[in-house]
Each structure stands twice: as C-alpha cells, then as structure tokens.
Design an enzyme around this catalytic site. Structure first.
Site, PDB file in Angstrom:
ATOM      1  N   SER A 113       0.854  -1.185   0.000  1.00 45.80           N
ATOM      2  CA  SER A 113       0.000   0.000   0.000  1.00 45.80           C
ATOM      3  C   SER A 113       0.888   1.234   0.000  1.00 45.80           C
ATOM      4  O   SER A 113       1.980   1.221   0.560  1.00 45.80           O
ATOM      5  CB  SER A 113      -0.852  -0.023   1.262  1.00 45.80           C
ATOM      6  OG  SER A 113      -1.336   1.268   1.515  1.00 45.80           O
ATOM      7  N   SER A 114       0.387   2.299  -0.612  1.00 46.55           N
ATOM      8  CA  SER A 114       1.216   3.510  -0.700  1.00 46.55           C
ATOM      9  C   SER A 114       1.459   4.143   0.662  1.00 46.55           C
ATOM     10  O   SER A 114       2.379   4.935   0.822  1.00 46.55           O
ATOM     11  CB  SER A 114       0.560   4.522  -1.637  1.00 46.55           C
ATOM     12  OG  SER A 114      -0.661   4.970  -1.093  1.00 46.55           O
ATOM     13  N   CYS A 115       0.640   3.788   1.671  1.00 39.34           N
ATOM     14  CA  CYS A 115       0.823   4.452   2.963  1.00 39.34           C
ATOM     15  C   CYS A 115       2.018   3.895   3.726  1.00 39.34           C
ATOM     16  O   CYS A 115       2.289   4.306   4.838  1.00 39.34           O
ATOM     17  CB  CYS A 115      -0.440   4.352   3.803  1.00 39.34           C
ATOM     18  SG  CYS A 115      -0.773   2.700   4.350  1.00 39.34           S
ATOM     19  N   TYR A 142       0.081  -0.683  10.596  1.00 32.95           N
ATOM     20  CA  TYR A 142      -0.253  -1.329   9.328  1.00 32.95           C
ATOM     21  C   TYR A 142       0.961  -1.302   8.402  1.00 32.95           C
ATOM     22  O   TYR A 142       1.302  -2.295   7.750  1.00 32.95           O
ATOM     23  CB  TYR A 142      -1.427  -0.570   8.710  1.00 32.95           C
ATOM     24  CG  TYR A 142      -1.842  -1.013   7.342  1.00 32.95           C
ATOM     25  CD1 TYR A 142      -2.638  -2.138   7.173  1.00 32.95           C
ATOM     26  CD2 TYR A 142      -1.453  -0.296   6.209  1.00 32.95           C
ATOM     27  CE1 TYR A 142      -3.036  -2.534   5.913  1.00 32.95           C
ATOM     28  CE2 TYR A 142      -1.841  -0.690   4.947  1.00 32.95           C
ATOM     29  CZ  TYR A 142      -2.635  -1.811   4.803  1.00 32.95           C
ATOM     30  OH  TYR A 142      -3.026  -2.206   3.550  1.00 32.95           O
ATOM     31  N   LYS A 146       2.973  -4.359   6.556  1.00 37.05           N
ATOM     32  CA  LYS A 146       3.017  -4.475   5.093  1.00 37.05           C
ATOM     33  C   LYS A 146       4.458  -4.457   4.584  1.00 37.05           C
ATOM     34  O   LYS A 146       4.805  -5.173   3.641  1.00 37.05           O
ATOM     35  CB  LYS A 146       2.210  -3.339   4.447  1.00 37.05           C
ATOM     36  CG  LYS A 146       0.715  -3.584   4.506  1.00 37.05           C
ATOM     37  CD  LYS A 146       0.321  -4.647   3.485  1.00 37.05           C
ATOM     38  CE  LYS A 146      -1.139  -4.986   3.542  1.00 37.05           C
ATOM     39  NZ  LYS A 146      -1.512  -6.097   2.651  1.00 37.05           N
ATOM     40  N   HIS A 185     -12.372   4.326   4.659  1.00 31.39           N
ATOM     41  CA  HIS A 185     -11.471   5.306   4.070  1.00 31.39           C
ATOM     42  C   HIS A 185     -12.304   6.477   3.542  1.00 31.39           C
ATOM     43  O   HIS A 185     -13.530   6.422   3.493  1.00 31.39           O
ATOM     44  CB  HIS A 185     -10.646   4.670   2.950  1.00 31.39           C
ATOM     45  CG  HIS A 185      -9.547   3.809   3.474  1.00 31.39           C
ATOM     46  ND1 HIS A 185      -9.659   2.444   3.573  1.00 31.39           N
ATOM     47  CD2 HIS A 185      -8.318   4.124   3.949  1.00 31.39           C
ATOM     48  CE1 HIS A 185      -8.545   1.960   4.082  1.00 31.39           C
ATOM     49  NE2 HIS A 185      -7.704   2.947   4.314  1.00 31.39           N
TER      50      HIS A 185
HETATM   51  P1  GDP Z   1      -5.198   7.920   4.605  1.00 35.05           P
HETATM   52  O1  GDP Z   1      -5.112   8.160   3.118  1.00 35.05           O
HETATM   53  O2  GDP Z   1      -4.366   6.780   5.076  1.00 35.05           O
HETATM   54  O3  GDP Z   1      -4.915   9.189   5.368  1.00 35.05           O
HETATM   55  O4  GDP Z   1      -6.677   7.441   4.968  1.00 35.05           O
HETATM   56  P2  GDP Z   1      -8.167   7.991   4.808  1.00 35.05           P
HETATM   57  O5  GDP Z   1      -8.711   7.604   3.479  1.00 35.05           O
HETATM   58  O6  GDP Z   1      -8.902   7.484   6.011  1.00 35.05           O
HETATM   59  O7  GDP Z   1      -8.088   9.575   4.929  1.00 35.05           O
HETATM   60  C1  GDP Z   1      -7.643  10.397   3.894  1.00 35.05           C
HETATM   61  C2  GDP Z   1      -7.871  11.847   4.227  1.00 35.05           C
HETATM   62  O8  GDP Z   1      -9.269  12.133   4.162  1.00 35.05           O
HETATM   63  C3  GDP Z   1      -7.411  12.302   5.616  1.00 35.05           C
HETATM   64  O9  GDP Z   1      -6.846  13.588   5.502  1.00 35.05           O
HETATM   65  C4  GDP Z   1      -8.727  12.364   6.384  1.00 35.05           C
HETATM   66  O10 GDP Z   1      -8.685  13.252   7.492  1.00 35.05           O
HETATM   67  C5  GDP Z   1      -9.656  12.881   5.299  1.00 35.05           C
HETATM   68  N1  GDP Z   1     -11.087  12.668   5.590  1.00 35.05           N
HETATM   69  C6  GDP Z   1     -12.051  13.624   5.493  1.00 35.05           C
HETATM   70  N2  GDP Z   1     -13.246  13.146   5.878  1.00 35.05           N
HETATM   71  C7  GDP Z   1     -13.055  11.841   6.191  1.00 35.05           C
HETATM   72  C8  GDP Z   1     -13.924  10.807   6.663  1.00 35.05           C
HETATM   73  O11 GDP Z   1     -15.119  11.001   6.890  1.00 35.05           O
HETATM   74  N3  GDP Z   1     -13.373   9.581   6.860  1.00 35.05           N
HETATM   75  C9  GDP Z   1     -12.040   9.343   6.610  1.00 35.05           C
HETATM   76  N4  GDP Z   1     -11.561   8.098   6.809  1.00 35.05           N
HETATM   77  N5  GDP Z   1     -11.187  10.304   6.202  1.00 35.05           N
HETATM   78  C10 GDP Z   1     -11.681  11.545   6.003  1.00 35.05           C
END
Ligand code: GDP
Length: 319
Positions: A113-115, A142, A146, A185
């Site tokens: 995963s890219s993270c 995580y 990975k 996500h």
């Molecule tokens: P990341 O890519 O590992 O950071 O995972 P996420 O997909 O959970 O979050 C991506 C970005 O979207 C982060 O900056 C979150 O704060 C933002 N975000 C905004 N609203 C939401 C929400 O309702 N759920 C999640 N999971 N992320 C959110």
C-alpha cells in the site's frame, strides 16, 4: 530469472481475501481469464493460523496466489486498533507466503500500500523511497506489517528464487468498499455522509481535517486489471507502484462526491480530526514503461462507487 510473460492460462489461482474490496474486484477480473479460481472463506480457512494455512495449501495446491487478505481500515481505525493492524497482518503474510513456498506455488503477488512510504517522501513517490524515513504515525502499525510482507517476498526471491512479487497500490475505492463511517477510508466515508445528508435534508457535510491533504485515487477494478497484467509481465524484487495519476485535495474530492451524490449543501471541515500525511502521489514510471495505465476517470469511478453503495447497503443500512 523467471521467464516472462508468465503463462496464467489453465492455472489454479487462489485469491486470498476474496470478500474484501480488492479480492472481489480480482474475482470479477479473473472471471474473464481461462483460470481455475480458488477461494476460502474465513470459516474454512483462518489465515492467522499457520497449521491451518499450510494444510489448506497442501490440499488445494494453488499454482498462483494473490494475497489480498489484510486487516485494513481508515485513519481512525488504524490509530485505535494498533495491535490488530500489526499482528493480524503479520500473521496473514507470514503464514500465506510461507505456505505458498512450501506448496510450490509458481507465482505469488502480494499487495502492499502507498501508505507504507515515509511520511515526507519526495513526491511523486518512487519505489526507492521505501524505508528512507519515518512513517506517518496514524498508520505506522499497518505500514510496518506491510513492509515486512513485501520484504518477505523479496527474501524468498533472493534465498529460494521464488517468483514472488509485490505491488503498491495508491488509495483505492469502488464497489465492495467498507461503508462503515468509523472505519472506512475517505471516499466511502464521504459517499455515505453525502448520501445521508441529502436524505435528511441537512445543510452541511462534515469533512475530517483541513481539506488540504492531497490523495491519489485508483478505482479498484483498475487495480485488479493491473494485478492480472503484472502476474504475467512483472518479476522483480522491487515492490511496484500502481497509481492512477488522479490526484485531488480532500476538499476537491468532497465537492466531487457531493456532485455525484446530488448533495447541494456546504462542506464543514473539522480540523480536530487528523489530516494524516500531506501528500502521497505515486511515481508510476516503472509501471508506465511496462505499458499499463488506469482506465477509469475519478468522476466516473465515484459514480460507480455510489451506485455500488446504494446497491450494497439497500437491505443492510448499518453496513
Ligand atoms: P489515509 O489516506 O491513510 O490518510 O486514509 P483515509 O482515506 O482514512 O483519509 C484520507 C484523508 O481524508 C485524511 O486527511 C482524512 O482526514 C480525510 N477525511 C475527510 N473526511 C473523512 C472521513 O469522513 N473519513 C475518513 N476516513 N477520512 C476523512
């Protein structure tokens, strides 16, 4: 060096994790290939139990394995359940990769995963950036698991000449996503929140963080297509980036989701929630050179994801 392209035709292909978003997309994509598909539900095979996994492989004799099983979750779930994210992923990887080797599997594709790249990796992120700096703390558990998985594949290549490869997808979304607002996500979360806000006639949609982080999004069926392509055409130690080149800020994403869902209220940002890493766009030069490209534009992918959300949650509103 194994010969390329790897012949997939007629092979017994085990998709580990076939009930997850990626696994389901792999089944859809592999249904178009002349292969025999193998799957095992958790009640039949618990991938965290070593003896069970080795016995299953010895009995079912897959020739190709795609390891799409993982404990996954969004930014909040990762920060809340560090043991689960580290421990379950390590167990799943070690057990599956080892059992594949013992059973003489010809090709294994592991999904990273890219993270798992360093938080402040130069952008776009090249494969070489792995392990060059500190991780993003919200998903470090995580990430460590990975990284161990793809290093294990690399180690099997070096020590035993196994044809085990790893790929690094960017942020994924699409049918089969986890729609639970607390562990999902961002794409799934915003689709759900925008839909519910529309249904309830609310005036605003809550978006976590500042809206400024940048993310690249890949439609999950495009990833599945890349995996099938790479099974045939990739056999190197480097964990290969799979991106879409479609990068947007979280605020832009939220606006797009609202447009797709038909929610006309305003966005309300909640900076008390974490932003996570500021940017994680993948450099896909290596993949580009092999001749694969993502096919689905973000807006079209979001529309398909929204249709899937409506379908998948129709009888199960708590999903
Ligand atoms: P990341 O890519 O590992 O950071 O995972 P996420 O997909 O959970 O979050 C991506 C970005 O979207 C982060 O900056 C979150 O704060 C933002 N975000 C905004 N609203 C939401 C929400 O309702 N759920 C999640 N999971 N992320 C959110």
């Amino acid at each position: 060096m194994p010969r390329l392209p790897f012949p997939l035709e007629g092979k017994r292909v085990f998709v580990a994790g076939h009930r997850g978003m990626v696994g389901k997309a792999l089944l859809r994509r592999l249904a178009r290939e002349p292969v025999e598909l193998l799957t095992a539900g958790r009640e039949e095979l618990d991938l965290t139990r070593q003896a069970e996994v080795e016995a299953w492989f010895a009995h079912n004799r897959p020739q190709v394995v795609i390891l799409a099983a993982a404990k996954v979750g969004g930014i909040l779930a990762n920060a809340t359940y560090p043991v689960d994210f580290l421990e379950q992923n390590l167990l799943i990887e070690v057990n599956t990769i080892r059992a594949a080797f013992l059973a003489g599997v010809e090709k294994l594709l592991f999904l990273g995963s890219s993270c798992i790249y360093p938080k402040f990796a130069p952008q776009p992120i090249r494969e070489e950036a792995l392990l060059t700096g500190p991780l993003e703390p919200t998903n470090q558990w995580y990430a460590i698991a990975k990284i161990a998985g793809l290093e294990l594949c690399a180690a099997y290549r070096r020590q035993h000449g196994a044809d085990f490869v790893s790929v690094m997808p960017t942020n994924l979304y699409g049918p089969g996503d986890n729609w639970d607002p607390l562990s999902s996500h961002v794409v799934a979360a915003l689709i759900r929140k925008a839909h519910e806000a529309k249904e309830r006639g609310e005036r605003a949609l809550e978006v976590w963080g500042t809206g400024t982080p940048l993310r690249e999004f890949l439609f999950v069926d495009d990833l599945a297509d890349a995996c099938v392509f790479l099974l045939r055409h990739y056999s190197e130690e480097v964990a290969l980036n799979v991106g879409s080149g479609q990068e947007v800020s979280i605020a832009e994403l939220a606006r797009l989701v609202c447009a797709v869902v038909g929610f006309e209220g305003e966005l309300r940002f909640d900076p008390s929630k974490p932003d996570g890493t500021p940017r994680k766009r993948l450099d896909t030069s290596r993949l580009d050179a092999l001749g694969w490209r993502a096919a689905t534009p973000l807006r079209e992918g979001l529309a398909r994801a929204y249709a899937a959300f409506l379908e998948e949650t129709r009888d199960r509103p708590s999903l």
